[in-house]
Design an enzyme around this catalytic site. Structure first.
Site, PDB file in Angstrom:
ATOM      1  N   ALA A  63       4.252  19.476  15.667  1.00 41.08           N
ATOM      2  CA  ALA A  63       5.124  18.641  14.703  1.00 41.08           C
ATOM      3  C   ALA A  63       4.445  18.317  13.304  1.00 41.08           C
ATOM      4  CB  ALA A  63       5.255  17.293  15.473  1.00 41.08           C
TER       5      ALA A  63
ATOM      6  N   GLU B 260      10.060   5.601  11.144  1.00 40.58           N
ATOM      7  CA  GLU B 260      10.067   6.785  11.396  1.00 40.58           C
ATOM      8  C   GLU B 260      11.038   7.465  12.271  1.00 40.58           C
ATOM      9  OE1 GLU B 260       6.463   9.962  12.745  1.00 40.58           O
ATOM     10  OE2 GLU B 260       6.286   8.035  13.632  1.00 40.58           O
TER      11      GLU B 260
ATOM     12  N   PHE C 185       0.882  -1.134   0.123  1.00 39.31           N
ATOM     13  CA  PHE C 185      -0.047   0.116  -0.005  1.00 39.31           C
ATOM     14  C   PHE C 185       0.929   1.098  -0.099  1.00 39.31           C
ATOM     15  CE2 PHE C 185      -1.910   3.577   2.450  1.00 39.31           C
ATOM     16  CZ  PHE C 185      -3.115   3.602   1.583  1.00 39.31           C
TER      17      PHE C 185
ATOM     18  N   GLU D 219      -5.729  22.654   5.589  1.00 36.87           N
ATOM     19  CA  GLU D 219      -7.004  22.686   5.496  1.00 36.87           C
ATOM     20  C   GLU D 219      -7.688  21.539   6.326  1.00 36.87           C
ATOM     21  OE1 GLU D 219      -7.844  20.226   1.694  1.00 36.87           O
ATOM     22  OE2 GLU D 219      -7.738  22.259   1.159  1.00 36.87           O
TER      23      GLU D 219
ATOM     24  N   ARG E 179      -7.108  13.782  16.664  1.00 38.74           N
ATOM     25  CA  ARG E 179      -6.298  12.592  15.994  1.00 38.74           C
ATOM     26  C   ARG E 179      -7.175  11.440  15.779  1.00 38.74           C
ATOM     27  NH1 ARG E 179      -1.913  14.610  14.196  1.00 38.74           N
ATOM     28  NH2 ARG E 179      -0.492  15.402  15.538  1.00 38.74           N
TER      29      ARG E 179
END
Length: 184
Positions: free
Chosen positions: A75, A119, A14, A138, A63
């Site tokens: 962040a 990450e 993916f 946005e 979130r």
């Protein structure tokens, strides 16, 4: 202890906006194979923005993965894998808080989930904040508020703040700057 691990294949499963998901076929000690998940992330940067009064600016935002609002340090993702973390941290500071700074110091580098993701988040401390203007994406809706480090540590240890980059950054900031006579 075994030590011979070799990747035989990496298959993209993916391709997303901020992550790519792969399945790796791994050979272990030359006698068996395993399939491991791997999430590739281009990296991120974060910032601990410290006011002249020594308070830390925090952002409250929704979130989706947790289906709730969280309290975090500002962040965001790097624009490109080779973007310097300090550039990203400065951009995110202004975008999310409406302040900028020419005084960014490296604090800590984090690897968020080493079992399956690459990450890396570089965290900086921003001082001598200069009023500017928020430039939210946005799909971003952020509330901004300043807290003392003691208030934030209480929120960490009560379980209100769970975000790993925020917990790590705030505790690293407190440890590094705790004994300074003036705000960091």
């Amino acid at each position: 202890m075994s030590g011979q691990i070799k990747r035989l294949n990496r298959e993209l499963k993916f391709k997303g906006k901020i992550i790519d998901f792969y399945q790796d076929t791994m050979e272990i000690d030359g006698d068996h194979t395993a399939v491991w998940d791997f999430i590739k992330h281009k990296g991120a940067a974060a910032v601990v923005p410290v006011t002249d009064e020594g308070k830390i600016l925090m952002v409250r935002q929704y979130r989706n993965a947790l289906e709730r609002y969280t309290l975090e340090i500002p962040a965001g993702a790097l624009d490109a894998e080779d973007e310097p973390g300090i550039d990203c941290a400065g951009r995110e500071l202004e975008e999310e808080t409406g302040y900028r700074s020419e005084d960014l110091d490296w604090l800590i580098t984090l690897r968020t989930t080493v079992a399956f993701c690459n990450e890396k988040i570089e965290v900086f401390v921003a001082r001598n904040l200069i009023p500017s203007k928020q430039h939210l994406d946005e799909d971003e809706f952020i509330d901004l508020k300043a807290y003392t480090i003691e208030e934030l540590k209480e929120k960490i240890f009560s379980g209100e703040i769970e975000d790993a980059k925020t917990v790590s950054a705030l505790l690293a900031y407190d440890t590094k700057y705790r004994n300074q006579t003036s705000p960091a």
